[in-house]
Motif scaffolding. Structure first.
Motif, PDB file in Angstrom:
ATOM      1  N   MET A   1       0.839  -1.124  -0.031  1.00 47.01           N
ATOM      2  CA  MET A   1       0.175   0.356  -0.341  1.00 47.01           C
ATOM      3  C   MET A   1       0.774   1.200   0.028  1.00 47.01           C
ATOM      4  O   MET A   1       1.812   1.374   1.225  1.00 47.01           O
ATOM      5  CB  MET A   1      -1.089  -0.142   1.214  1.00 47.01           C
TER       6      MET A   1
ATOM      7  N   GLY B   1      -1.595  -0.652  -3.643  1.00 53.63           N
ATOM      8  CA  GLY B   1      -3.178  -0.048  -3.723  1.00 53.63           C
ATOM      9  C   GLY B   1      -2.398   2.347  -3.273  1.00 53.63           C
ATOM     10  O   GLY B   1      -1.427   1.758  -3.670  1.00 53.63           O
TER      11      GLY B   1
ATOM     12  N   ILE C   1      -3.232   4.822  -1.547  1.00 54.22           N
ATOM     13  CA  ILE C   1      -3.928   5.973   0.104  1.00 54.22           C
ATOM     14  C   ILE C   1      -3.074   7.892  -0.247  1.00 54.22           C
ATOM     15  O   ILE C   1      -2.395   7.650  -0.210  1.00 54.22           O
ATOM     16  CB  ILE C   1      -3.744   5.465   1.052  1.00 54.22           C
TER      17      ILE C   1
ATOM     18  N   VAL D   1      -8.750   6.139   0.111  1.00 53.35           N
ATOM     19  CA  VAL D   1      -8.362   5.393  -0.801  1.00 53.35           C
ATOM     20  C   VAL D   1      -8.916   5.958  -1.930  1.00 53.35           C
ATOM     21  O   VAL D   1      -9.657   5.978  -2.629  1.00 53.35           O
ATOM     22  CB  VAL D   1      -9.235   3.905  -0.323  1.00 53.35           C
TER      23      VAL D   1
ATOM     24  N   PRO E   1      -7.968   1.049  -4.452  1.00 55.02           N
ATOM     25  CA  PRO E   1      -8.062  -0.233  -3.247  1.00 55.02           C
ATOM     26  C   PRO E   1      -6.368  -1.204  -4.029  1.00 55.02           C
ATOM     27  O   PRO E   1      -6.076  -0.889  -5.320  1.00 55.02           O
ATOM     28  CB  PRO E   1      -9.752  -0.830  -2.994  1.00 55.02           C
TER      29      PRO E   1
ATOM     30  N   LYS F   1      -6.248  -0.886   8.020  1.00 53.85           N
ATOM     31  CA  LYS F   1      -7.130  -1.574   7.621  1.00 53.85           C
ATOM     32  C   LYS F   1      -7.552  -2.675   6.451  1.00 53.85           C
ATOM     33  O   LYS F   1      -8.380  -3.561   6.295  1.00 53.85           O
ATOM     34  CB  LYS F   1      -8.572  -0.656   7.913  1.00 53.85           C
ATOM     35  N   ARG F   2      -6.761  -2.248   5.587  1.00 47.34           N
ATOM     36  CA  ARG F   2      -7.319  -2.750   3.894  1.00 47.34           C
ATOM     37  C   ARG F   2      -5.829  -3.596   3.804  1.00 47.34           C
ATOM     38  O   ARG F   2      -6.281  -4.865   2.827  1.00 47.34           O
ATOM     39  CB  ARG F   2      -6.717  -1.097   2.887  1.00 47.34           C
TER      40      ARG F   2
ATOM     41  N   ARG G   1      -4.902  -9.774   5.020  1.00 45.14           N
ATOM     42  CA  ARG G   1      -4.131 -10.023   3.807  1.00 45.14           C
ATOM     43  C   ARG G   1      -3.133 -10.596   4.759  1.00 45.14           C
ATOM     44  O   ARG G   1      -2.930 -10.916   5.389  1.00 45.14           O
ATOM     45  CB  ARG G   1      -3.286  -8.914   2.945  1.00 45.14           C
TER      46      ARG G   1
ATOM     47  N   ARG H   1       2.453  -8.247   4.278  1.00 44.76           N
ATOM     48  CA  ARG H   1       1.665  -6.547   4.347  1.00 44.76           C
ATOM     49  C   ARG H   1       3.184  -5.826   4.150  1.00 44.76           C
ATOM     50  O   ARG H   1       3.427  -5.510   5.383  1.00 44.76           O
ATOM     51  CB  ARG H   1       0.947  -6.858   4.851  1.00 44.76           C
TER      52      ARG H   1
END
Length: 343
Positions: free
Chosen positions: A92, A136, A138, A146, A149, A184-185, A189, A194
């Motif tokens: 992310m 993703g 942000i 977001v 995604p 949170k996103r 996973r 992550r």
């Protein structure tokens, strides 16, 4: 190669041969007379009087039936093996777009550009190199949003990053809320996959979650934070009374960014120039390598429409051969009657 999804359906081809039986002596049995309406009697292969269907029509009807059975068996074209883009990383990107990112302390080919322009340039290359990863995006200021995604569609992520505008998320800097939203996103996973890459040029000045609390939550979710502080440490500022040297990164909270990275097993980087920023994302590429799994699939193209369509065309051709002259005669008769009525 060509194959059939349901090859056992081909046994239905034998049904017309089973229905058509012969008397001892080789004489065919006439079709039974069925109490059907006049509209059904006009269909090819149907007789109200029990008359035998000509041999060429029987063969054509059998061919149509065979084509429909083949369509029902679902012929398919199976292509060559293709490797699926499965990644070992869910990454992310969290980017600060507050108005302070408009500071023009980056240099590209001898001209000054602002920090966000430098980030867009470097991220464009970084995203394109992560083929196979799920990325993703942000964007944050006073609040985080977001923008994209987690997705394998890297081109969309690149486009959305290019279109990011200064101040569109507010004028403050909510680092804690941005990390909380990224967590949170990512928390659903797989573990060890992550990753959050946070880039900012300031300190936390807004938000409901403090950066330390957000870092604690991210560490509990096994999320690694790579933090990047962007901004030159010295630049010349010209004014009415002359020039003076200032530090455009005086608001950057390096202690906070270092602490966030260390608590989650990540690393803090300092980008004072565009080349340094490029090296940072190359380092992240090495720290978080792309790991493609050995999964393959074969693309399948359905072909049932071709035999089914050919069967329909043959049926229409047979219908026109049997009843075309009648339709033409009825049309001429109607036209003559209309002419007579007019006269």
């Amino acid at each position: 190669m060509l194959t059939l999804a349901w090859p056992w359906v081909l046994v239905l081809v034998l049904i017309p041969l089973i229905v058509k039986w012969r008397k001892p002596g080789g004489q065919s049995v006439d079709a039974p007379v069925l109490p059907v309406g006049h509209w059904l009697s006009d269909l090819p292969g149907v007789s109200r009087r029990g008359n035998a269907v000509p041999m060429w029509q029987q063969l054509l009807l059998f061919l149509m039936w065979t084509l429909l059975v083949i369509a029902l068996a679902r012929p398919q074209h199976v292509g060559e093996q293709v490797q699926m883009p499965v990644s070992g990383r869910d990454l992310m990107l969290v980017v600060d777009i507050s108005p302070s990112m408009d500071e023009q302390d980056m240099v590209l080919q001898g001209r000054s550009i602002n920090r966000l322009q430098a980030v867009k340039r470097v991220l464009d290359d970084f995203i394109s190199r992560r083929q196979g990863d799920r990325l993703g995006l942000i964007l944050f200021g006073t609040e985080p949003y977001v923008q994209a995604p987690l997705t394998f569609d890297l081109e969309t992520v690149r486009t959305l990053m290019r279109e990011a505008g200064l101040g569109m998320a507010g004028r403050a800097t909510a680092i804690g809320d941005a990390v909380g939203l990224a967590t949170k996103r990512l928390r659903d996973r797989p573990q060890d996959q992550r990753v959050v890459v946070l880039l900012t040029d300031g300190a936390n000045t807004a938000g409901e979650i403090t950066p330390d609390k957000a870092t604690e939550i991210a560490a509990a979710a096994s999320i690694r934070l790579y933090t990047i502080g962007i901004g030159a440490e010295s630049m010349v500022q010209r004014g009415l009374l002359g020039s003076r040297r200032v530090n455009p990164s005086r608001d950057l909270d390096e202690n906070l960014l270092t602490r966030m990275a260390q608590q989650t097993g990540g690393e803090y980087f300092r980008a004072r120039s565009l080349p340094e920023l490029e090296l940072i994302y190359e380092s992240i590429d090495q720290l978080e390598p792309i790991e493609l799994e050995g999964k393959f699939y074969r693309p399948v193209t359905e072909l049932y429409v071709w035999p089914a369509g050919l069967a329909v065309l043959l049926w229409l051709a047979l219908f026109l051969v049997r009843h075309g002259h009648e339709l033409f005669a009825d049309s001429r008769r109607t036209r003559k009657e209309d002419e007579a009525n007019v006269g």
